[in-house]
Enzyme design. Structure first.
Site, PDB file in Angstrom:
ATOM      1  N   ASP A   1     -15.562  -1.413  11.669  1.00 26.70           N
ATOM      2  CA  ASP A   1     -15.397  -0.672  10.427  1.00 26.70           C
ATOM      3  C   ASP A   1     -16.562  -1.036   9.512  1.00 26.70           C
ATOM      4  O   ASP A   1     -16.802  -2.220   9.257  1.00 26.70           O
ATOM      5  CB  ASP A   1     -14.061  -1.111   9.788  1.00 26.70           C
TER       6      ASP A   1
ATOM      7  N   ASP B   1     -16.221   3.753   6.392  1.00 31.19           N
ATOM      8  CA  ASP B   1     -15.180   3.856   5.380  1.00 31.19           C
ATOM      9  C   ASP B   1     -15.623   4.683   4.175  1.00 31.19           C
ATOM     10  O   ASP B   1     -16.699   4.446   3.626  1.00 31.19           O
ATOM     11  CB  ASP B   1     -14.850   2.427   4.914  1.00 31.19           C
TER      12      ASP B   1
ATOM     13  N   GLU C   1     -15.233   8.546   7.684  1.00 30.31           N
ATOM     14  CA  GLU C   1     -13.928   8.817   7.080  1.00 30.31           C
ATOM     15  C   GLU C   1     -14.150   9.538   5.764  1.00 30.31           C
ATOM     16  O   GLU C   1     -14.824   9.013   4.874  1.00 30.31           O
ATOM     17  CB  GLU C   1     -13.168   7.507   6.830  1.00 30.31           C
TER      18      GLU C   1
ATOM     19  N   HIS D   1      -3.937   3.244   9.323  1.00 25.98           N
ATOM     20  CA  HIS D   1      -3.417   2.183   8.455  1.00 25.98           C
ATOM     21  C   HIS D   1      -3.191   2.653   7.011  1.00 25.98           C
ATOM     22  O   HIS D   1      -2.674   1.890   6.201  1.00 25.98           O
ATOM     23  CB  HIS D   1      -4.392   1.011   8.473  1.00 25.98           C
ATOM     24  N   ASP D   2      -3.609   3.888   6.691  1.00 25.85           N
ATOM     25  CA  ASP D   2      -3.441   4.407   5.327  1.00 25.85           C
ATOM     26  C   ASP D   2      -2.344   5.463   5.220  1.00 25.85           C
ATOM     27  O   ASP D   2      -2.144   6.035   4.152  1.00 25.85           O
ATOM     28  CB  ASP D   2      -4.742   5.086   4.848  1.00 25.85           C
TER      29      ASP D   2
HETATM   30  O1  ISL Z   1      -5.483   5.761   1.437  1.00 19.88           O
HETATM   31  C1  ISL Z   1      -5.670   6.788   0.849  1.00 19.88           C
HETATM   32  C2  ISL Z   1      -4.520   7.533   0.372  1.00 19.88           C
HETATM   33  O2  ISL Z   1      -3.368   6.752   0.509  1.00 19.88           O
HETATM   34  C3  ISL Z   1      -7.025   7.343   0.671  1.00 19.88           C
HETATM   35  O3  ISL Z   1      -7.250   7.930  -0.542  1.00 19.88           O
HETATM   36  C4  ISL Z   1      -7.999   6.221   0.930  1.00 19.88           C
HETATM   37  O4  ISL Z   1      -8.084   5.411  -0.188  1.00 19.88           O
HETATM   38  C5  ISL Z   1      -9.342   6.753   1.276  1.00 19.88           C
HETATM   39  O5  ISL Z   1      -9.176   7.536   2.394  1.00 19.88           O
HETATM   40  C6  ISL Z   1     -10.298   5.631   1.629  1.00 19.88           C
HETATM   41  O6  ISL Z   1      -9.714   4.753   2.536  1.00 19.88           O
HETATM   42  C7  ISL Z   1     -10.470   3.702   3.002  1.00 19.88           C
HETATM   43  O7  ISL Z   1     -11.090   2.975   1.956  1.00 19.88           O
HETATM   44  C8  ISL Z   1     -10.230   2.274   1.067  1.00 19.88           C
HETATM   45  C9  ISL Z   1      -9.195   1.415   1.804  1.00 19.88           C
HETATM   46  O8  ISL Z   1      -8.226   0.982   0.902  1.00 19.88           O
HETATM   47  C10 ISL Z   1      -8.543   2.159   2.941  1.00 19.88           C
HETATM   48  O9  ISL Z   1      -7.689   1.316   3.649  1.00 19.88           O
HETATM   49  C11 ISL Z   1      -9.631   2.708   3.803  1.00 19.88           C
HETATM   50  O10 ISL Z   1      -9.161   3.328   4.969  1.00 19.88           O
HETATM   51  C12 ISL Z   1     -11.101   1.419   0.227  1.00 19.88           C
HETATM   52  O11 ISL Z   1     -11.967   0.685   1.042  1.00 19.88           O
END
Ligand code: ISL
Length: 551
Positions: free
Chosen positions: A98, A212, A265, A336-337
């Site tokens: 990542d 990310d 992403e 994971h989100d």
């Molecule tokens: O998780 C989201 C909605 O619940 C998204 O808005 C998310 O914040 C966005 O896709 C970015 O996600 C990534 O970066 C974030 C981190 O918290 C997430 O886990 C990651 O996947 C900040 O680094």
């Protein structure tokens, strides 16, 4: 359509904190993943995407990086990591890391040095004077009394995207948590640093990066105010910002030199934009994760629930299947989100059937499937009853900003929280699902006695074994990877589509409901390759998913 290994691969996403704890401290770790490589191999995947394991204060579970070149002691050390890489590689499984490049931790050395108004690091982040006025309608946060933030942008996690730093006496931008200051990509030194980080890992033989939040790295000059009516004020200025394509083109020169794959992403991305990011001749990214199917049950404010519609889902999936042209996407139902796909797009009443149905779609659409840990055994959402069971910084902040009590928003929290995906992997029916002998950092789902890997491994009808079969079917049938896509029935609750490549034709037939329904298409001359029931039937049973093939 150019052929590549990563188009033909199936990826498995490992969230290390919740996968397997080898040390008994309640937190998953790299030696734990190593213990479970046989399991990953058995599933039949070709690559693993590992969520961040870098040194981090863990304000956002590793998405706040303190040192990109070190492994966090919670997860192990570089030797553990190298062993994991070698174990995967020796089985022909690739490893994708990542890359968290939009922001660092506020404890990163660069940020510490950036607190100084002179020197090399001074412009590594976005530092601005506050506005010396009270005549604005946005909230001030943690700054001097007579100051409000430099602009009205809001953060993804709720509240202003700026915090005041006492030491420097200025505000800094953070699109996520205050402990995640945004890097200033306009500064060429910052871009060189990130390329250095990429080279560091590529020299260690990683096979690629999941990047990310990579479409928010470019902020426009002057950081103009956003429209207050926007759902997230300021978003339109930094989403797919002015220089993002150039920056990604720069990074791709590094990854291309090593033959590494890149997956961007990108929340807030339409198919036209995605085409530009992934068109091979532009050399930016190999593929993207978009959020359009994740948005079909999204509504404002977040504590309201919205039921999704099958017609919306079909529309989104179809638009991407046909619209990407020479580009490519990563196919996912969860990560994971996101909450657990079975609880969201399937049915807990038909858990195994609907988990298999979602897998069938994922393995028969065009794009690279990414299976998130636990999906292959049909894990479900967790029944959160109290705020103190939550761990996710995003949801905790959103609740705080909403000014509501947990009870008032409990239903939406349960439906939406990222913690649903982060409860520990359910290995067996024993205490803590075999995840840890200690106290897990987040509660284990009480349904692990029923839903666990051990009970599924030797059960030919299990969700796990259906994933295995589908993954093999995909590998054996290039039509499922490179074929064209056409929806051939739009009749709800059924979803039917055809893939075609030269003489081969595959038809996926899905019943998205808990009642029996007519099979709406003629499949004369086709062979039923698989379905998610143990026998055949003329009508489609609840959540039945079939793949037909003719070649
Ligand atoms: O998780 C989201 C909605 O619940 C998204 O808005 C998310 O914040 C966005 O896709 C970015 O996600 C990534 O970066 C974030 C981190 O918290 C997430 O886990 C990651 O996947 C900040 O680094």
């Amino acid at each position: 359509m150019g052929r590549n290994w990563w188009k033909e691969a199936v990826f498995y996403q490992v969230y290390p904190r919740s996968f397997k704890d080898s040390r008994g401290d309640g937190v998953g770790d790299i030696p734990g993943i190593i213990q479970k490589i046989d399991y990953i191999e058995k599933l039949g995947v070709d690559a693993v995407w590992l969520n961040p394991v870098y040194n981090s204060p863990q304000a956002d579970n590793g998405y706040d990086v303190r040192n990109y070149r070190k492994i966090d002691p919670e997860f192990g050390d570089m030797e553990d990591w190298a062993e994991l890489r070698d174990e995967l590689h020796s089985r022909g499984i690739k490893l994708v890391m990542d890359l968290v490049a939009n922001h660092t931790s506020d404890e990163h050395r660069w940020f510490q040095k950036s607190r100084n108004r002179d020197g090399k690091y001074t412009d590594y982040y976005f530092w601005r004077e506050g506005r010396n006025t009270k005549n604005t309608d946005y909230e001030s946060s943690r700054g001097p009394e007579d100051e409000v933030p430099p602009n009205n942008w809001e953060s993804f996690f709720g509240g202003p995207a700026w915090s005041y730093d006492q030491e420097r006496g200025e505000w800094y931008l953070h699109l996520f948590d205050p402990k995640q200051p945004d890097l200033n990509w306009r500064n060429p030194d910052v871009r060189e640093e990130i390329k250095g980080v990429m080279r560091f890992w590529l020299e260690k033989d990683v096979d690629g990066f999941r990047m990310d939040a990579i479409n928010v790295i470019s902020k426009p000059e002057g950081l103009p105010d956003g429209d207050a009516e926007e759902e997230q004020t300021g978003l339109k200025h930094y989403m797919n910002g002015p220089e993002v394509h150039e920056y990604l083109h720069e990074l791709s020169k590094v990854s291309k030199r090593y033959g590494a794959v890149t997956v961007g992403e990108m929340s807030t991305l339409n198919v036209e934009q995605a085409r530009k990011y992934t068109r091979p001749d532009r050399d930016e990214l190999d593929m993207v994760f978009h959020f359009e199917h994740m948005d079909i049950d999204h509504t404002e404010p977040w504590w309201k629930l919205k039921e999704w519609e099958l017609s919306d889902l079909k529309k989104v999936l179809g638009r991407w299947q046909n619209g990407l042209e020479k580009g490519w996407e990563g196919l996912y139902w969860g990560n994971h989100d996101q909450p657990r796909p079975v609880s969201r797009f399937g049915s807990e009443d038909y858990r195994a059937e609907s988990a298999k149905l979602l897998a069938t779609i994922q393995m028969t659409l065009k794009g690279t499937p990414f299976v998130y840990q636990g999906e292959e055994i049909g894990m479900t959402n967790f029944p959160f009853e109290r705020q103190d069971q939550l761990r996710d910084v995003e949801m905790l902040r959103k609740i705080e900003v909403s000014g509501k009590s947990f009870e008032e928003v409990a239903e939406a929290v349960n439906y939406r929280t990222r913690d649903n995906a982060r409860t520990p992997m359910q290995w067996n029916r024993e205490e803590n699902a075999g995840f840890t002998p200690g106290t897990p950092w987040i509660e284990v789902n009480p349904n692990h006695a029923e839903i666990n890997a051990e009970s599924q491994l030797n059960d030919p009808g299990s969700v796990f074994n259906h994933y295995r079969e589908l993954i093999q079917i995909r590998k054996n049938n290039p039509v499922l990877i490179y074929g064209s896509y056409n929806e051939i029935s739009t009749e709800n609750p059924v979803y039917v589509y055809r893939r075609r490549l030269e003489d081969a034709e595959a038809v996926t037939v899905l019943n998205f409901s808990s009642s029996e329904t007519r099979q709406p298409v003629d499949v004369e001359g086709f062979e039923l390759l698989t379905n998610n029931y143990s026998d055949e039937n003329s009508k489609l049973r609840p959540y039945e998913a079939r793949i037909y093939l003719k070649d």
